[in-house]
Design an enzyme around this catalytic site. Sequence first.
Site, mmCIF file in Angstrom:
data_model
loop_
_atom_site.group_PDB
_atom_site.id
_atom_site.type_symbol
_atom_site.label_atom_id
_atom_site.label_comp_id
_atom_site.label_asym_id
_atom_site.label_seq_id
_atom_site.Cartn_x
_atom_site.Cartn_y
_atom_site.Cartn_z
ATOM 1 N N ASN A 1 -8.933 4.565 -1.529
ATOM 2 C CA ASN A 1 -8.936 5.549 -0.641
ATOM 3 C C ASN A 1 -8.229 6.940 -0.506
ATOM 4 O O ASN A 1 -8.825 8.048 -0.222
ATOM 5 C CB ASN A 1 -9.122 5.008 0.591
ATOM 6 C CG ASN A 1 -10.255 3.819 0.750
ATOM 7 O OD1 ASN A 1 -11.246 4.091 0.247
ATOM 8 N ND2 ASN A 1 -10.035 2.981 1.789
ATOM 9 N N ASN B 1 -6.525 7.034 4.262
ATOM 10 C CA ASN B 1 -7.817 7.545 4.011
ATOM 11 C C ASN B 1 -7.775 8.878 4.431
ATOM 12 O O ASN B 1 -8.792 9.720 3.851
ATOM 13 C CB ASN B 1 -8.914 6.802 5.088
ATOM 14 C CG ASN B 1 -9.079 5.508 5.011
ATOM 15 O OD1 ASN B 1 -8.172 4.897 4.032
ATOM 16 N ND2 ASN B 1 -10.107 4.809 5.311
ATOM 17 N N HIS C 1 0.624 -1.055 0.052
ATOM 18 C CA HIS C 1 0.015 0.108 0.152
ATOM 19 C C HIS C 1 1.027 1.277 -0.012
ATOM 20 O O HIS C 1 0.456 2.335 -0.372
ATOM 21 C CB HIS C 1 -0.918 0.009 1.057
ATOM 22 C CG HIS C 1 -2.380 0.453 0.943
ATOM 23 N ND1 HIS C 1 -2.863 0.760 -0.209
ATOM 24 C CD2 HIS C 1 -3.183 0.941 1.835
ATOM 25 C CE1 HIS C 1 -4.110 1.299 -0.251
ATOM 26 N NE2 HIS C 1 -4.364 1.502 1.075
#
Length: 272
Positions: free
Chosen positions: A175, A129, A79
Amino acid sequence: MSRLKKVTVFGTLCRYFSLFCKKLLNFVTMRRLLTRVIHRVLLCGPLKPAMGIEAEIHTQGQRRLVVGLGNTGMEGTRHNVGMSVLGALAARLGVADRWRDDKHVSGEVILSQVAQTHVVLLRPRLLMNINGVSVAKAAAKYGIKPEHILLVHDELDKPLGKIAIKHGGSARGHNGVRSCVDCLHTDVMPRLRVGIGRPEGKTVERHVLGQFSTEEKKVLNSVLVQSVDILLSQLSLQDSQQDSPSPSSPAGGRQAAQKTPLPLTAEPNSKT
Protein backbone atom coordinates in the site's frame (compact mmCIF):
# COMPACT_ATOMS: atom_id res chain seq x y z
CA MET A 1 -34.10 -36.90 -2.28
CA SER A 2 -30.92 -36.78 -0.19
CA ARG A 3 -28.90 -36.08 -3.32
CA LEU A 4 -31.24 -33.22 -4.24
CA LYS A 5 -30.72 -31.67 -0.79
CA LYS A 6 -26.96 -31.87 -1.22
CA VAL A 7 -27.20 -30.12 -4.58
CA THR A 8 -29.44 -27.42 -3.07
CA VAL A 9 -27.06 -26.85 -0.13
CA PHE A 10 -24.06 -26.69 -2.47
CA GLY A 11 -25.85 -24.17 -4.68
CA THR A 12 -26.71 -22.04 -1.65
CA LEU A 13 -23.13 -22.08 -0.45
CA CYS A 14 -21.93 -21.05 -3.90
CA ARG A 15 -24.34 -18.10 -3.95
CA TYR A 16 -23.22 -16.94 -0.50
CA PHE A 17 -19.58 -17.28 -1.49
CA SER A 18 -20.18 -15.30 -4.68
CA LEU A 19 -21.97 -12.58 -2.69
CA PHE A 20 -19.10 -12.45 -0.20
CA CYS A 21 -16.54 -12.08 -3.00
CA LYS A 22 -18.52 -9.25 -4.57
CA LYS A 23 -18.76 -7.40 -1.26
CA LEU A 24 -15.05 -7.91 -0.63
CA LEU A 25 -14.21 -6.59 -4.11
CA ASN A 26 -16.45 -3.58 -3.55
CA PHE A 27 -14.75 -2.90 -0.19
CA VAL A 28 -11.26 -3.03 -1.70
CA THR A 29 -12.34 -0.85 -4.63
CA MET A 30 -13.98 1.71 -2.35
CA ARG A 31 -10.94 1.80 -0.04
CA ARG A 32 -8.61 2.46 -2.96
CA LEU A 33 -10.95 5.12 -4.32
CA LEU A 34 -11.11 6.79 -0.90
CA THR A 35 -7.31 6.71 -0.64
CA ARG A 36 -7.00 8.41 -4.03
CA VAL A 37 -9.45 11.11 -2.96
CA ILE A 38 -7.38 11.71 0.19
CA HIS A 39 -4.25 11.95 -1.99
CA ARG A 40 -5.86 14.61 -4.18
CA VAL A 41 -7.11 16.62 -1.21
CA LEU A 42 -3.74 16.61 0.58
CA LEU A 43 -1.86 17.51 -2.60
CA CYS A 44 -4.22 20.22 -3.84
CA GLY A 45 -2.50 23.08 -1.98
CA PRO A 46 0.57 24.98 -3.23
CA LEU A 47 3.89 23.17 -2.74
CA LYS A 48 6.53 25.15 -0.90
CA PRO A 49 9.86 25.35 -2.76
CA ALA A 50 13.12 24.93 -0.86
CA MET A 51 14.46 28.15 0.63
CA GLY A 52 17.84 29.33 1.94
CA ILE A 53 20.43 26.58 2.44
CA GLU A 54 17.89 23.96 1.37
CA ALA A 55 17.66 25.64 -2.05
CA GLU A 56 21.32 24.79 -2.75
CA ILE A 57 20.32 21.22 -3.49
CA HIS A 58 18.58 22.50 -6.66
CA THR A 59 21.76 23.96 -8.10
CA GLN A 60 24.65 21.84 -6.87
CA GLY A 61 25.42 18.40 -8.25
CA GLN A 62 23.26 15.29 -8.32
CA ARG A 63 20.43 14.73 -5.88
CA ARG A 64 18.51 11.75 -4.58
CA LEU A 65 15.58 11.22 -2.24
CA VAL A 66 15.67 8.13 0.00
CA VAL A 67 12.38 7.29 1.71
CA GLY A 68 11.68 4.88 4.54
CA LEU A 69 8.03 3.87 4.14
CA GLY A 70 6.00 3.14 7.26
CA ASN A 71 3.32 4.17 9.73
CA THR A 72 4.00 7.19 11.91
CA GLY A 73 4.19 6.39 15.61
CA MET A 74 4.74 2.65 15.05
CA GLU A 75 8.52 2.44 15.23
CA GLY A 76 10.02 -1.02 15.57
CA THR A 77 7.23 -2.89 13.80
CA ARG A 78 7.82 -5.10 10.77
CA HIS A 79 5.83 -2.72 8.56
CA ASN A 80 8.21 0.08 9.55
CA VAL A 81 11.42 -1.75 8.71
CA GLY A 82 11.98 0.77 5.90
CA MET A 83 12.19 3.54 8.50
CA SER A 84 14.56 1.40 10.59
CA VAL A 85 16.86 1.08 7.58
CA LEU A 86 16.72 4.83 7.03
CA GLY A 87 17.63 5.42 10.69
CA ALA A 88 20.62 3.09 10.28
CA LEU A 89 21.67 4.97 7.13
CA ALA A 90 21.50 8.30 8.99
CA ALA A 91 23.64 6.83 11.77
CA ARG A 92 26.23 5.53 9.26
CA LEU A 93 26.41 9.01 7.68
CA GLY A 94 26.85 10.59 11.12
CA VAL A 95 23.69 12.69 10.86
CA ALA A 96 21.28 10.73 13.08
CA ASP A 97 20.82 13.77 15.34
CA ARG A 98 19.74 16.03 12.46
CA TRP A 99 16.18 14.80 11.90
CA ARG A 100 13.82 17.75 11.79
CA ASP A 101 10.12 17.98 11.25
CA ASP A 102 9.10 19.64 7.99
CA LYS A 103 5.38 20.37 7.91
CA HIS A 104 5.60 21.34 4.23
CA VAL A 105 6.41 17.75 3.26
CA SER A 106 4.43 16.09 6.08
CA GLY A 107 7.51 14.29 7.30
CA GLU A 108 10.93 14.36 8.94
CA VAL A 109 13.96 15.10 6.79
CA ILE A 110 17.75 15.17 6.86
CA LEU A 111 19.90 16.80 4.20
CA SER A 112 23.20 14.98 3.71
CA GLN A 113 25.69 14.04 1.04
CA VAL A 114 27.17 10.80 -0.32
CA ALA A 115 30.23 11.36 -2.53
CA GLN A 116 29.03 14.01 -5.04
CA THR A 117 25.35 13.29 -4.53
CA HIS A 118 23.09 15.47 -2.38
CA VAL A 119 20.77 13.17 -0.47
CA VAL A 120 17.46 13.95 1.20
CA LEU A 121 16.38 11.36 3.77
CA LEU A 122 12.62 11.30 4.38
CA ARG A 123 10.47 9.65 7.03
CA PRO A 124 6.80 10.38 6.21
CA ARG A 125 4.64 11.43 9.18
CA LEU A 126 1.52 9.93 7.64
CA LEU A 127 -0.11 6.51 7.59
CA MET A 128 1.43 3.98 5.21
CA ASN A 129 -1.52 4.10 2.80
CA ILE A 130 -0.90 7.82 2.14
CA ASN A 131 2.92 7.94 2.40
CA GLY A 132 2.95 9.02 -1.25
CA VAL A 133 1.66 12.47 -0.29
CA SER A 134 4.80 13.13 1.75
CA VAL A 135 7.05 11.70 -0.99
CA ALA A 136 5.42 13.82 -3.72
CA LYS A 137 5.72 16.99 -1.62
CA ALA A 138 9.39 16.34 -0.87
CA ALA A 139 10.13 15.57 -4.54
CA ALA A 140 8.51 18.85 -5.56
CA LYS A 141 10.25 20.87 -2.84
CA TYR A 142 13.74 19.62 -3.66
CA GLY A 143 13.28 19.23 -7.41
CA ILE A 144 13.93 15.48 -7.49
CA LYS A 145 12.66 13.32 -10.37
CA PRO A 146 10.72 10.11 -9.62
CA GLU A 147 13.49 7.93 -11.08
CA HIS A 148 15.85 9.41 -8.48
CA ILE A 149 13.61 8.50 -5.54
CA LEU A 150 14.64 5.31 -3.73
CA LEU A 151 11.86 3.70 -1.67
CA VAL A 152 12.77 1.38 1.21
CA HIS A 153 9.98 -0.89 2.43
CA ASP A 154 9.03 -4.25 3.94
CA GLU A 155 8.35 -7.27 1.73
CA LEU A 156 6.07 -10.14 2.77
CA ASP A 157 7.14 -12.41 -0.07
CA LYS A 158 10.74 -12.56 1.14
CA PRO A 159 11.89 -14.12 4.42
CA LEU A 160 13.65 -12.02 7.02
CA GLY A 161 17.29 -11.71 5.99
CA LYS A 162 16.59 -11.46 2.24
CA ILE A 163 16.91 -8.11 0.49
CA ALA A 164 16.35 -7.18 -3.15
CA ILE A 165 16.50 -4.15 -5.42
CA LYS A 166 13.52 -3.68 -7.73
CA HIS A 167 13.82 -1.16 -10.55
CA GLY A 168 10.31 0.22 -10.85
CA GLY A 169 7.22 -1.71 -11.85
CA SER A 170 4.05 -2.56 -9.96
CA ALA A 171 3.50 -2.09 -6.22
CA ARG A 172 2.96 -5.85 -5.76
CA GLY A 173 0.24 -5.21 -3.23
CA HIS A 174 2.28 -2.89 -0.99
CA ASN A 175 0.00 0.00 0.00
CA GLY A 176 2.85 2.43 0.69
CA VAL A 177 4.38 1.87 -2.74
CA ARG A 178 0.94 2.06 -4.36
CA SER A 179 0.41 5.44 -2.68
CA CYS A 180 3.73 6.71 -4.08
CA VAL A 181 2.85 5.49 -7.58
CA ASP A 182 -0.53 7.23 -7.39
CA CYS A 183 0.85 10.54 -6.10
CA LEU A 184 3.88 10.67 -8.42
CA HIS A 185 1.87 9.41 -11.44
CA THR A 186 4.58 6.92 -12.37
CA ASP A 187 6.06 3.63 -11.17
CA VAL A 188 9.70 4.17 -12.16
CA MET A 189 10.95 4.58 -8.57
CA PRO A 190 13.59 1.98 -7.62
CA ARG A 191 12.93 0.12 -4.35
CA LEU A 192 14.93 -1.66 -1.71
CA ARG A 193 12.66 -4.51 -0.57
CA VAL A 194 13.48 -5.84 2.89
CA GLY A 195 12.01 -9.25 3.64
CA ILE A 196 9.89 -9.77 6.76
CA GLY A 197 8.37 -13.13 5.80
CA ARG A 198 4.75 -14.22 5.70
CA PRO A 199 3.02 -15.07 8.98
CA GLU A 200 2.24 -18.54 10.24
CA GLY A 201 -0.84 -18.94 12.40
CA LYS A 202 -1.83 -15.27 12.44
CA THR A 203 -3.25 -12.66 10.10
CA VAL A 204 -1.07 -10.58 7.80
CA GLU A 205 -2.19 -7.35 9.49
CA ARG A 206 -1.23 -8.63 12.94
CA HIS A 207 2.10 -9.82 11.56
CA VAL A 208 3.16 -6.62 9.82
CA LEU A 209 2.03 -4.36 12.66
CA GLY A 210 3.74 -6.51 15.29
CA GLN A 211 7.20 -6.06 16.80
CA PHE A 212 10.14 -8.23 15.79
CA SER A 213 10.75 -11.14 18.15
CA THR A 214 14.00 -11.46 20.12
CA GLU A 215 15.35 -14.01 17.64
CA GLU A 216 14.29 -11.90 14.67
CA LYS A 217 16.09 -8.86 16.09
CA LYS A 218 19.37 -10.78 15.94
CA VAL A 219 18.84 -11.27 12.20
CA LEU A 220 17.52 -7.71 11.79
CA ASN A 221 20.81 -6.20 12.97
CA SER A 222 22.71 -7.76 10.07
CA VAL A 223 19.85 -6.86 7.69
CA LEU A 224 20.17 -3.19 8.63
CA VAL A 225 23.93 -3.24 8.03
CA GLN A 226 23.57 -4.93 4.64
CA SER A 227 20.70 -2.63 3.63
CA VAL A 228 22.77 0.46 4.39
CA ASP A 229 25.69 -0.98 2.39
CA ILE A 230 23.36 -1.44 -0.57
CA LEU A 231 21.89 2.06 -0.28
CA LEU A 232 25.34 3.64 -0.16
CA SER A 233 26.36 1.57 -3.19
CA GLN A 234 23.27 2.73 -5.08
CA LEU A 235 23.84 6.38 -4.14
CA SER A 236 27.53 6.24 -5.12
CA LEU A 237 26.66 4.47 -8.37
CA GLN A 238 24.29 7.31 -9.21
CA ASP A 239 27.22 9.73 -9.42
CA SER A 240 28.27 8.27 -12.78
CA GLN A 241 24.75 7.90 -14.12
CA GLN A 242 22.69 10.92 -13.15
CA ASP A 243 24.38 13.34 -15.55
CA SER A 244 23.35 11.21 -18.51
CA PRO A 245 19.73 11.64 -19.63
CA SER A 246 17.33 8.92 -18.55
CA PRO A 247 14.38 7.77 -20.65
CA SER A 248 11.19 9.58 -19.82
CA SER A 249 8.22 7.51 -18.70
CA PRO A 250 4.52 8.26 -18.87
CA ALA A 251 2.26 7.80 -15.85
CA GLY A 252 2.50 4.17 -14.93
CA GLY A 253 5.44 3.77 -17.27
CA ARG A 254 8.49 1.65 -16.60
CA GLN A 255 12.18 2.39 -16.40
CA ALA A 256 14.75 -0.07 -17.75
CA ALA A 257 16.56 -1.98 -15.03
CA GLN A 258 20.21 -1.04 -14.61
CA LYS A 259 22.71 -3.82 -14.03
CA THR A 260 24.50 -3.35 -10.72
CA PRO A 261 27.26 -5.52 -9.26
CA LEU A 262 25.55 -6.01 -5.90
CA PRO A 263 25.55 -9.09 -3.64
CA LEU A 264 21.77 -9.44 -3.76
CA THR A 265 18.90 -10.26 -6.05
CA ALA A 266 18.51 -7.50 -8.66
CA GLU A 267 14.98 -7.85 -9.97
CA PRO A 268 14.19 -6.72 -13.51
CA ASN A 269 11.58 -4.05 -13.93
CA SER A 270 8.30 -5.75 -14.69
CA LYS A 271 4.58 -5.33 -14.45
CA THR A 272 3.38 -8.01 -12.08
